[in-house]
Design an enzyme around this catalytic site. Structure first.
Site, mmCIF file in Angstrom:
data_model
loop_
_atom_site.group_PDB
_atom_site.id
_atom_site.type_symbol
_atom_site.label_atom_id
_atom_site.label_comp_id
_atom_site.label_asym_id
_atom_site.label_seq_id
_atom_site.Cartn_x
_atom_site.Cartn_y
_atom_site.Cartn_z
ATOM 1 N N HIS A 70 0.483 -0.955 -0.254
ATOM 2 C CA HIS A 70 -0.155 0.075 0.201
ATOM 3 C C HIS A 70 0.699 1.162 -0.370
ATOM 4 O O HIS A 70 1.709 1.453 0.324
ATOM 5 C CB HIS A 70 -0.741 -0.182 1.344
ATOM 6 C CG HIS A 70 -0.089 -0.123 2.619
ATOM 7 N ND1 HIS A 70 0.264 1.657 3.173
ATOM 8 C CD2 HIS A 70 0.041 -0.945 3.553
ATOM 9 C CE1 HIS A 70 0.770 1.363 4.043
ATOM 10 N NE2 HIS A 70 0.540 -0.078 4.404
ATOM 11 N N ASP A 72 -0.506 4.244 1.046
ATOM 12 C CA ASP A 72 -1.373 4.975 1.919
ATOM 13 C C ASP A 72 -0.564 5.159 2.982
ATOM 14 O O ASP A 72 0.115 3.622 3.941
ATOM 15 C CB ASP A 72 -2.568 5.145 1.678
ATOM 16 C CG ASP A 72 -3.559 3.486 2.678
ATOM 17 O OD1 ASP A 72 -2.646 2.820 1.707
ATOM 18 O OD2 ASP A 72 -3.759 3.982 3.389
ATOM 19 N N GLU A 136 -5.482 0.863 2.853
ATOM 20 C CA GLU A 136 -4.963 -0.029 3.940
ATOM 21 C C GLU A 136 -5.001 0.746 5.115
ATOM 22 O O GLU A 136 -5.236 0.186 5.602
ATOM 23 C CB GLU A 136 -3.905 -0.835 3.507
ATOM 24 C CG GLU A 136 -3.667 -1.760 4.024
ATOM 25 C CD GLU A 136 -2.267 -1.164 5.370
ATOM 26 O OE1 GLU A 136 -2.906 -3.013 6.447
ATOM 27 O OE2 GLU A 136 -1.725 -0.818 6.119
ATOM 28 N N GLU A 137 -4.806 1.785 5.268
ATOM 29 C CA GLU A 137 -3.835 1.896 6.448
ATOM 30 C C GLU A 137 -6.077 3.229 7.154
ATOM 31 O O GLU A 137 -5.906 3.330 7.971
ATOM 32 C CB GLU A 137 -3.414 3.519 6.988
ATOM 33 C CG GLU A 137 -2.076 3.263 6.458
ATOM 34 C CD GLU A 137 -0.975 2.215 7.092
ATOM 35 O OE1 GLU A 137 -2.035 2.164 8.235
ATOM 36 O OE2 GLU A 137 -0.049 2.207 7.179
ATOM 37 N N GLU A 165 4.600 -5.529 3.769
ATOM 38 C CA GLU A 165 4.507 -4.950 5.260
ATOM 39 C C GLU A 165 5.904 -4.693 6.258
ATOM 40 O O GLU A 165 6.655 -6.270 6.154
ATOM 41 C CB GLU A 165 3.604 -5.654 6.090
ATOM 42 C CG GLU A 165 1.987 -5.432 5.713
ATOM 43 C CD GLU A 165 1.385 -4.057 5.999
ATOM 44 O OE1 GLU A 165 2.133 -2.911 6.337
ATOM 45 O OE2 GLU A 165 0.418 -3.293 5.795
ATOM 46 N N HIS A 352 4.593 4.410 12.712
ATOM 47 C CA HIS A 352 2.755 4.671 12.843
ATOM 48 C C HIS A 352 3.539 6.079 13.882
ATOM 49 O O HIS A 352 2.729 6.804 14.021
ATOM 50 C CB HIS A 352 1.654 4.270 13.523
ATOM 51 C CG HIS A 352 1.120 3.579 12.271
ATOM 52 N ND1 HIS A 352 0.386 3.223 12.354
ATOM 53 C CD2 HIS A 352 1.302 2.564 11.609
ATOM 54 C CE1 HIS A 352 -0.619 2.232 11.339
ATOM 55 N NE2 HIS A 352 0.434 2.158 10.694
#
Length: 380
Positions: A70, A72, A136-137, A165, A352
């Site tokens: 992903h 995003d 995805e997020e 990931e 994150h």
């Protein structure tokens, strides 16, 4: 596009520079597509509701091997807490900083460069594909899940899927994710009767109803797990009530809770057990459930063997941990589609967080792990 070790770093930086706050791709998929077209990939976009979904394929027939990820990212958080601009890639002491550096723009860059080297050395059997989303997020409704539905309607069934990931724990390659727990959540509202705290018999305090119900749910042993998964986890993430006054019994109380559940439990069974508890303690309540993924497990087979062999060959980790913990990922949509799925990526310590980062010296080895895994898969 260069195949030098600098190529992965350059592409990672180019992707970090795009402000792809979920679900905005911000041009990342087109950057990737521009690298894949000269390699003979057919480029298709399966976009929906403002979400970008890149489906790029090369070759035909089986096996169908998918590289997935992903573009995003999550919000940056307070900019003044970042040491440098999160969208201006910066290297300090051998570490690359920027939002998405670990989750998961470096993984995507490493995959693209791996495929370029792979194809420069010869053809690849069957169909090689990229499935890249910008959702995805976020809610993940119109991203990989949507693309899979469209591709299933064409009769496509993947054999293998590698998700980029951030899976490593303390050093690159020390963990390979081979499964994920299911995720089931609930917004609960317990309804009472507002009144004065001095006259409790004239009201019905929903907090007093909710508290023992939550206590029983917290104390419940939902299952024992198994050899691959820990026992199912129940966690309360929010409890809220009150009118703002100290002398008022509130009319309702709310809670939010989540199950991360193993393959020993089923979502419908967990719901039924929760409702049995709520029915005992709460005469009136409203439960709104959401289910974001079934648990899955990739059993021992060619993909796991190829990935473990690649990790050992490239970075010398002879026995990477086969891991099923952590949060959810888009692998939850690929496994039910029929693929053997693994997740391999950089160290996940900073994902994150403020000052998200990835080690520069891990970028090229990560790309080599992907390349070697694909080579192992191509061997009869």
């Amino acid at each position: 596009m260069s195949t030098s070790p600098q190529a992965v770093l350059d592409l990672t930086c180019a992707l970090i520079a795009q402000r792809s706050n979920t679900p905005d791709d911000a041009g990342c998929c087109e950057i990737i597509a521009a690298r894949l077209r000269p390699l003979g990939f057919t480029i298709e976009y399966l976009d929906a509701e403002g979400v970008t979904n890149l489906w790029a394929t090369r070759g035909s027939g089986r096996p169908l091997t998918i590289l997935a990820g992903h573009t995003d990212i999550v919000p940056t958080g307070p900019l003044d807490q970042w040491t440098s601009d999160p969208f201006t890639p910066e290297i300090r002491d051998g570490v690359l900083y920027g939002r998405g550096a670990a989750d998961m723009k470096s993984g995507l860059a490493a995959m693209v460069c791996a495929v370029q080297r792979l194809l420069a050395a010869g053809d690849f059997p069957g169909t090689l594909a990229f499935l890249v989303t910008s959702d995805e997020e976020g809610m993940a409704t119109f991203g990989t899940q949507h693309a899979v539905r469209l591709l299933q309607a064409r009769g496509l069934v993947p054999d293998y899927a590698i998700v980029g990931e951030a899976s490593s724990n303390e050093r690159l390659g020390d963990r390979i994710v081979v499964g994920r727990r299911g995720s089931l959540g609930c917004n609960l509202k317990v309804i009472g009767k507002q009144g004065h705290v001095a006259y409790p018999h004239k009201g019905d305090n929903p907090v007093h109803r909710l508290a023992p119900a939550l206590a029983e749910l917290v104390a419940t042993r939902w299952d024992e797990g198994n050899a691959h998964f820990p026992p199912t986890s129940f966690q309360i993430s929010n409890v809220h009530s009150g009118t703002g006054a100290t002398n008022v019994i509130p009319g309702s109380a709310e809670a939010v809770f989540n199950f991360r559940y193993s393959t020993e439990s089923k979502a419908d069974d967990l719901k039924a057990r929760v409702h049995a508890v709520l029915d005992r303690w709460c005469p009136q309540y409203e439960a709104t459930w959401w289910h974001t993924g079934q648990p899955f497990l990739t059993r021992a087979g060619k993909l796991i063997d190829a990935a473990r062999s690649a990790v050992a060959h490239v970075v010398g980790v002879a026995e990477p941990e086969l891991f099923t913990g952590g949060g959810t990922s888009d692998a939850r949509f690929l496994a039910p589609w029929g693929a053997e799925v693994v997740e391999i990526g950089p160290i996940n310590d900073s994902i994150h967080k403020i000052n998200e980062h990835v080690r520069v010296d891990d970028l090229e080895p990560l790309s080599r792990i992907y390349e070697t895994t694909l080579r192992r898969l191509a061997t009869p």
